[in-house]
Design a protein around this motif. Structure first.
Motif, short mmCIF file in Angstrom:
data_model
loop_
_atom_site.label_atom_id
_atom_site.label_comp_id
_atom_site.label_asym_id
_atom_site.label_seq_id
_atom_site.Cartn_x
_atom_site.Cartn_y
_atom_site.Cartn_z
N ASP A 246 0.86 -1.19 0.00
CA ASP A 246 0.00 0.00 0.00
C ASP A 246 0.90 1.23 0.00
O ASP A 246 1.48 1.58 1.02
N VAL B 25 -0.86 3.31 -5.12
CA VAL B 25 -0.78 1.92 -5.57
C VAL B 25 -1.15 1.00 -4.41
O VAL B 25 -0.61 1.13 -3.31
N GLN C 205 -1.76 -3.19 -3.96
CA GLN C 205 -1.80 -4.52 -4.55
C GLN C 205 -1.77 -5.57 -3.45
O GLN C 205 -1.08 -5.41 -2.45
#
Length: 129
Positions: A49, A53, A55
């Motif tokens: 994090d 972004v 993921q």
């Protein structure tokens, strides 16, 4: 003292598990959650994090396995849910051609590998610090 990766494979599973817990925490994930595990596979959900972004990774560690085969990649895919962006397999095993091909299959979530050489490189770099 130099740390050799094959020393890990000679130890009991609990020592291997502790090693991989520390190793995964050193990879730079923002959050690491350990899930179910058995005597051959460790399972983690990891998050990166960076504000913009975000993921999520499914990370599987295969322990004391001679080679990673197509069935292992399919096993991982069966554990990937709609929130997972990428898969990561950590192993000291050889990886078959069919497993590599499946890991890069189009229209599927990509699966990367951290193999023995990369684990060794990271351990050596960690010792130098």
């Amino acid at each position: 003292m130099r740390f050799r990766l094959n020393q890990i494979d000679d130890n009991k599973f609990s020592k291997q598990e502790r090693f991989y817990d520390e190793f995964i925490n050193s990879l730079g994930f923002t959050l690491v959650r350990k899930k179910e595990c058995d005597n051959k596979i460790l399972k983690y959900f990891c998050t990166v994090d960076l504000g913009i972004v975000f993921q999520q990774f499914l990370v599987l560690v295969f322990i004391n396995k001679k080679s990673i085969e197509l069935d292992d990649i399919l096993f991982m895919r069966s554990h990937i849910n709609k929130f997972i962006d990428k898969g990561l397999i950590i192993t000291t095993s050889k990886i078959s051609r069919s497993a590599k091909n499946e890991s890069r299959k189009k229209n599927n979530i990509p699966i990367d590998f951290i193999k023995k050489g990369e684990i060794q490189r990271r351990l050596i770099n960690k010792q130098k610090k």
